[in-house]
Each structure stands twice: as C-alpha cells, then as structure tokens.
Scaffold this motif. Structure first.
Motif, mmCIF file in Angstrom:
data_model
loop_
_atom_site.group_PDB
_atom_site.id
_atom_site.type_symbol
_atom_site.label_atom_id
_atom_site.label_comp_id
_atom_site.label_asym_id
_atom_site.label_seq_id
_atom_site.Cartn_x
_atom_site.Cartn_y
_atom_site.Cartn_z
ATOM 1 N N GLU A 178 0.803 -1.224 0.000
ATOM 2 C CA GLU A 178 0.000 0.000 0.000
ATOM 3 C C GLU A 178 0.834 1.271 0.000
ATOM 4 N N THR A 179 2.083 1.186 0.438
ATOM 5 C CA THR A 179 2.926 2.377 0.482
ATOM 6 C C THR A 179 4.391 1.959 0.500
ATOM 7 N N ILE A 180 5.270 2.871 0.051
ATOM 8 C CA ILE A 180 6.703 2.556 -0.073
ATOM 9 C C ILE A 180 7.522 3.730 0.456
ATOM 10 N N ILE A 181 8.564 3.405 1.222
ATOM 11 C CA ILE A 181 9.566 4.394 1.634
ATOM 12 C C ILE A 181 10.896 3.953 1.038
ATOM 13 N N ALA A 182 11.469 4.794 0.176
ATOM 14 C CA ALA A 182 12.699 4.456 -0.549
ATOM 15 C C ALA A 182 13.804 5.420 -0.133
ATOM 16 N N ASP A 183 14.755 4.907 0.630
ATOM 17 C CA ASP A 183 15.881 5.699 1.133
ATOM 18 C C ASP A 183 17.096 5.452 0.237
ATOM 19 N N SER A 184 17.465 6.453 -0.542
ATOM 20 C CA SER A 184 18.666 6.433 -1.386
ATOM 21 C C SER A 184 18.608 5.411 -2.527
ATOM 22 N N PRO A 185 17.517 5.386 -3.299
ATOM 23 C CA PRO A 185 17.443 4.440 -4.417
ATOM 24 C C PRO A 185 18.183 4.955 -5.649
ATOM 25 N N PHE A 186 18.492 4.039 -6.569
ATOM 26 C CA PHE A 186 18.984 4.464 -7.879
ATOM 27 C C PHE A 186 17.829 4.441 -8.875
ATOM 28 N N TYR A 187 17.949 5.240 -9.913
ATOM 29 C CA TYR A 187 16.911 5.418 -10.933
ATOM 30 C C TYR A 187 16.856 4.223 -11.883
ATOM 31 N N SER A 188 18.031 3.810 -12.340
ATOM 32 C CA SER A 188 18.175 2.710 -13.290
ATOM 33 C C SER A 188 19.545 2.090 -13.054
ATOM 34 N N LEU A 189 19.604 0.771 -12.886
ATOM 35 C CA LEU A 189 20.893 0.150 -12.585
ATOM 36 C C LEU A 189 21.864 0.288 -13.753
#
Length: 320
Positions: A178-189
């Motif tokens: 239902e919800t996501i918390i993304a800490d320091s993700p990359f856009y595209s590997l």
C-alpha cells in the motif's frame, strides 16, 4: 613472425587479459563477502520477536529474518507491517543505521516490522547477488509470508539503496503493498553502473565498463538493463516517500529527484536531507527521520474520506 602478426597476437592477448579481469571483477561484485548477523533485537529493547524463515519466489532459496510485533513489546496490537529491505553487501542489520534502532522507533509508533536477509546475505541461502534483479523474488517471498501468516496485515515497504530500488520495483506493481519508503534508491541500474562502475571496481572506465556490462549478462544471466525502478514508479498508484542525502556520493540525490518526477499518487513526497551521505539520513537526525516517516505513513494510511480529500491536494515540494 612479421610485425603485423605480432601486433595481432599482442592485441588478442590484451583483450583476453582485460576480459579475464572484467569477469573476475564481475564475479566479486555478484559474490560480496557475507556479513554475520551479530546484533539481536533484545539489544534495542525489543524483547518480543519471532525468528522466521520462508521461501523466496525463486526455487531453492530460503530467506531468514525476524518478525517484530508492536504487541508484546509494550504497544497496542497493530494491523500494519513494514518490511525492511537492506542494501548491497549488507544484511538485515544495515549496521550504519542501524536497522534495529529504526525498527525499535517504528515499533514504538505502533507498526510491526519484518527484517530479513536477501539471498547471499546474513543467514539466507547462498546465491548470486544481482543488485535488485533476482532480489525481487526474495522480497515477494517476504510479502507472501506476511500475507500467509497474518492475512489481516496492511503492508508497507521500507528499503535502503539496493533495497530501496527493489522495494520500488516490487511494491510499485504488487497490489498487496500500500505504500513505499525508498531511502537512497537508484533510478536505473544500467545508467547508474555506466556512470559509477569505476567507483565499485577501481578499474578505468575504458575498456572495463563496456566489458563488464557486456559480458556479465551473458555469463551470469543477470542483465542490469532489467533493473529499472523508474518503470515501476510510473505505474505505482500508491504513496511513495523518497529520502535522499544531498551529499550522497554513492548514489547521487538526483536519482530520487528523477524518480519523484514520475510519481502518479498525490500523497508522494521527496525529502532531501541537507549535508548527509548515502543512507545516512536516519543516523544524522533520528528524530527528524522518524517525524517525516510517521507523518508520511499517517497520511498514506488515512481513512478513505481523508485520502480522497488529500488526493486533490497539490503534490508537495521537497522538504529541506
């Protein structure tokens, strides 16, 4: 042997040597040293927890972790579970946070927490590390586990670095999340590695970037082009909180800025944390981090009437 033949032999030998180095480095990147699970929940005043194991969606892989309920740790029974996903080369402890400290803070706010080790990490089964590609099967296994054992639970994902990208790719498409918390993700590997691979390998960009990115999919059957968090974010009709330090030299904060531009849900947010490095926003200021996360979750998991009114609000700007 004439000069031309000598030149050809030298060139072939050089290419073969470079390819061998590239393959060796690729093997090391996909087999990071496993870190032991050396801390326990009791060290963070979490007395009630369950050691759990469950299958990954990929056959033959067993995932291990802890399920930490709010009830039993001195707080009211909760119907909301947050599933943590750690970064590359780490384990469920994510020691620079540490994850157990963050889990304890969230449990105190009334959330259950599941921490687990991805494949080839901590106490989970050995397997190829693919920086978010096959790890999606492990996270799907974690969601399956929660829904099978606690079907009443609403699920949110909390990911860090590689785990943030994995959470976006899984949670963006899985309706159970239902919800996501993304800490320091990359856009595209693929794009990230094209730009930053020398930092990981210590090798010159030419010719090793091309060799590694060309040979590794053929040898390992794991193509970084298939790790595309941005595609899932475009399709995710759910609230997403992006957290990123402005001084992140590992995965620059521009990655979260790009992802945030693609969100479709009006309750999504971007919090850029001044002066902090890669996955360092929580240890930099735990109180501010928890305040932002809890405020976001309360809006994301609001009543239906409140959610409808909130959905008509203008998408908020990054919080400084």
């Amino acid at each position: 042997m004439n000069i031309m033949m000598i030149a050809v032999v030298i060139a072939v030998a050089a290419i073969a040597a470079a390819a061998a180095v590239a393959l060796r480095v690729t093997w090391k990147l996909t087999h990071p040293r496993r870190k032991p699970v050396e801390s326990r929940p009791e060290e963070y005043s979490l007395q009630a927890y369950e050691s759990v194991s469950f299958p990954s969606r990929e056959s033959g892989i067993t995932i291990r972790g802890w399920y930490i309920p709010a009830e039993g740790n001195g707080f009211e029974k909760s119907e909301r579970t947050l599933i943590f996903s750690h970064g590359y080369g780490q384990n469920r402890l994510e020691p620079h946070l540490p994850a157990l400290s963050l889990a304890a803070d969230l449990v105190s706010k009334g959330y259950n927490v599941l921490l687990f080790d991805f494949r080839n990490s901590g106490e989970s089964s050995p397997a190829l590390t693919t920086i978010g590609l096959r790890e999606q099967q492990d996270l799907l296994g974690a969601i399956d586990f929660v829904k099978a054992t606690r079907p009443e639970q609403k699920i949110g994902l909390v990911g860090f670095s590689m785990g943030a990208a994995t959470s976006l790719m899984v949670g963006g498409l899985d309706e159970r999340v239902e919800t996501i918390i993304a800490d320091s993700p990359f856009y595209s590997l693929q794009e990230y590695l094209e730009e930053n691979l020398p930092q990981w390998t210590g090798l010159p960009r030419f010719p090793f970037n091309w060799l590694i990115l060309t040979l590794s999919p053929l040898m390992l059957r794991a193509n970084p082009r298939h790790v595309r968090p941005y595609e899932a974010v475009r399709q995710a009709d759910k609230p997403i909180l992006f957290i990123h330090g402005t001084k992140d030299a590992t995965v620059p904060c521009s990655n979260s800025e790009q992802l945030y531009r693609l969100v479709t849900h009006e309750a999504s947010r971007l919090w850029l944390v001044p002066g902090t490095g890669h996955v360092r926003s929580y240890p930099h200021d735990p109180e501010a981090y928890i305040d932002h996360v809890i405020d976001f979750l309360r809006h994301a998991w609001n009543s239906e009437a409140e959610t409808k009114s909130f959905a008509h609000a203008k998408k908020p700007s990054p919080i400084d």
